[in-house]
Write a protein that holds these residues in place. Structure first.
Motif, PDB file in Angstrom:
ATOM      1  N   VAL A  46       0.851  -1.193   0.000  1.00 40.88           N
ATOM      2  CA  VAL A  46       0.000   0.000   0.000  1.00 40.88           C
ATOM      3  C   VAL A  46       0.883   1.237   0.000  1.00 40.88           C
ATOM      4  O   VAL A  46       2.067   1.172   0.334  1.00 40.88           O
ATOM      5  CB  VAL A  46      -0.958   0.017   1.216  1.00 40.88           C
ATOM      6  N   SER A  48       2.277   4.693   1.433  1.00 42.56           N
ATOM      7  CA  SER A  48       2.498   5.228   2.765  1.00 42.56           C
ATOM      8  C   SER A  48       1.462   6.304   3.072  1.00 42.56           C
ATOM      9  O   SER A  48       1.197   7.178   2.252  1.00 42.56           O
ATOM     10  CB  SER A  48       3.902   5.830   2.844  1.00 42.56           C
ATOM     11  N   ASP A  49       0.880   6.217   4.267  1.00 38.40           N
ATOM     12  CA  ASP A  49      -0.088   7.245   4.669  1.00 38.40           C
ATOM     13  C   ASP A  49       0.271   7.853   6.020  1.00 38.40           C
ATOM     14  O   ASP A  49      -0.550   8.472   6.673  1.00 38.40           O
ATOM     15  CB  ASP A  49      -1.503   6.678   4.684  1.00 38.40           C
ATOM     16  N   ARG A  51       1.256   6.265   8.827  1.00 39.84           N
ATOM     17  CA  ARG A  51       1.163   5.392   9.999  1.00 39.84           C
ATOM     18  C   ARG A  51       2.537   4.818  10.342  1.00 39.84           C
ATOM     19  O   ARG A  51       3.433   4.785   9.503  1.00 39.84           O
ATOM     20  CB  ARG A  51       0.228   4.204   9.714  1.00 39.84           C
ATOM     21  N   TYR A  53       5.135   1.836  10.772  1.00 41.15           N
ATOM     22  CA  TYR A  53       5.278   0.664   9.907  1.00 41.15           C
ATOM     23  C   TYR A  53       4.630  -0.581  10.494  1.00 41.15           C
ATOM     24  O   TYR A  53       4.125  -1.427   9.768  1.00 41.15           O
ATOM     25  CB  TYR A  53       6.755   0.403   9.583  1.00 41.15           C
ATOM     26  N   ASP A  55       1.848  -0.761  11.981  1.00 41.19           N
ATOM     27  CA  ASP A  55       0.389  -0.671  11.906  1.00 41.19           C
ATOM     28  C   ASP A  55      -0.170  -1.163  10.571  1.00 41.19           C
ATOM     29  O   ASP A  55      -1.381  -1.275  10.414  1.00 41.19           O
ATOM     30  CB  ASP A  55      -0.075   0.769  12.135  1.00 41.19           C
ATOM     31  N   TYR A  56       0.701  -1.426   9.607  1.00 41.75           N
ATOM     32  CA  TYR A  56       0.248  -1.934   8.307  1.00 41.75           C
ATOM     33  C   TYR A  56       0.000  -3.432   8.410  1.00 41.75           C
ATOM     34  O   TYR A  56       0.440  -4.094   9.345  1.00 41.75           O
ATOM     35  CB  TYR A  56       1.284  -1.630   7.222  1.00 41.75           C
ATOM     36  N   GLU A  57      -0.687  -3.963   7.417  1.00 36.53           N
ATOM     37  CA  GLU A  57      -1.010  -5.392   7.392  1.00 36.53           C
ATOM     38  C   GLU A  57      -0.500  -6.017   6.105  1.00 36.53           C
ATOM     39  O   GLU A  57      -0.079  -5.321   5.185  1.00 36.53           O
ATOM     40  CB  GLU A  57      -2.524  -5.578   7.502  1.00 36.53           C
ATOM     41  N   THR A  60       2.698  -5.369   3.095  1.00 40.91           N
ATOM     42  CA  THR A  60       3.350  -4.134   3.542  1.00 40.91           C
ATOM     43  C   THR A  60       3.980  -4.345   4.908  1.00 40.91           C
ATOM     44  O   THR A  60       5.127  -3.952   5.141  1.00 40.91           O
ATOM     45  CB  THR A  60       2.340  -2.971   3.574  1.00 40.91           C
ATOM     46  N   LYS A  61       3.260  -4.970   5.800  1.00 38.28           N
ATOM     47  CA  LYS A  61       3.792  -5.255   7.135  1.00 38.28           C
ATOM     48  C   LYS A  61       4.989  -6.190   7.046  1.00 38.28           C
ATOM     49  O   LYS A  61       6.019  -5.965   7.690  1.00 38.28           O
ATOM     50  CB  LYS A  61       2.706  -5.867   8.016  1.00 38.28           C
ATOM     51  N   THR A  64       8.140  -4.273   5.503  1.00 38.59           N
ATOM     52  CA  THR A  64       8.708  -3.270   6.414  1.00 38.59           C
ATOM     53  C   THR A  64       9.329  -3.927   7.650  1.00 38.59           C
ATOM     54  O   THR A  64      10.419  -3.538   8.075  1.00 38.59           O
ATOM     55  CB  THR A  64       7.659  -2.219   6.829  1.00 38.59           C
ATOM     56  N   LEU A  94       7.462   4.404   4.010  1.00 40.32           N
ATOM     57  CA  LEU A  94       6.790   3.529   4.965  1.00 40.32           C
ATOM     58  C   LEU A  94       7.608   3.332   6.242  1.00 40.32           C
ATOM     59  O   LEU A  94       7.043   3.075   7.306  1.00 40.32           O
ATOM     60  CB  LEU A  94       6.528   2.147   4.336  1.00 40.32           C
TER      61      LEU A  94
END
Length: 106
Positions: A46, A48-49, A51, A53, A55-57, A60-61, A64, A94
């Protein structure tokens, strides 16, 4: 030691080929170290917004957290329009500000 080789493009094959060769050389020369290849073309990341690193799923999680857990990182990237690909820039966005502190990055 955990070494991550990051192929920082989702198009073409040269970056992945070069990064894969680095992984093979590291595994041969340093079999006692864990060497992982992360090819961004293999993951659905996804944008980067802002958050943290962790907190992503999903992919992406995984990407990172794998980079953050590495002791050393080798980045393979082509040059597009005199710059790095947006997919690689997104990875940098990210990660936290100190992501590469105390790591060897090449």
């Amino acid at each position: 030691m955990k070494i991550v080789a990051l192929a920082g493009s989702i198009v073409g094959s040269k970056t992945r080929t070069a990064t894969q060769k680095i992984v093979e050389m590291l595994q041969e020369k340093y079999p006692e170290h864990e060497v992982i290849l992360l090819d961004l073309a293999d993951y659905q990341l996804v944008f980067s917004d802002g958050r943290n690193y962790f907190d992503y799923e999903g992919d992406t999680k995984y990407v990172t957290e794998t980079l953050m857990a590495a002791d050393a990182i080798v980045i393979g990237t082509p040059t597009f329009q005199a710059s790095i690909p947006a997919t690689l820039k997104n990875i940098f966005d990210l990660l936290p500000v100190n992501a590469f502190r105390d790591k060897v990055v090449s």
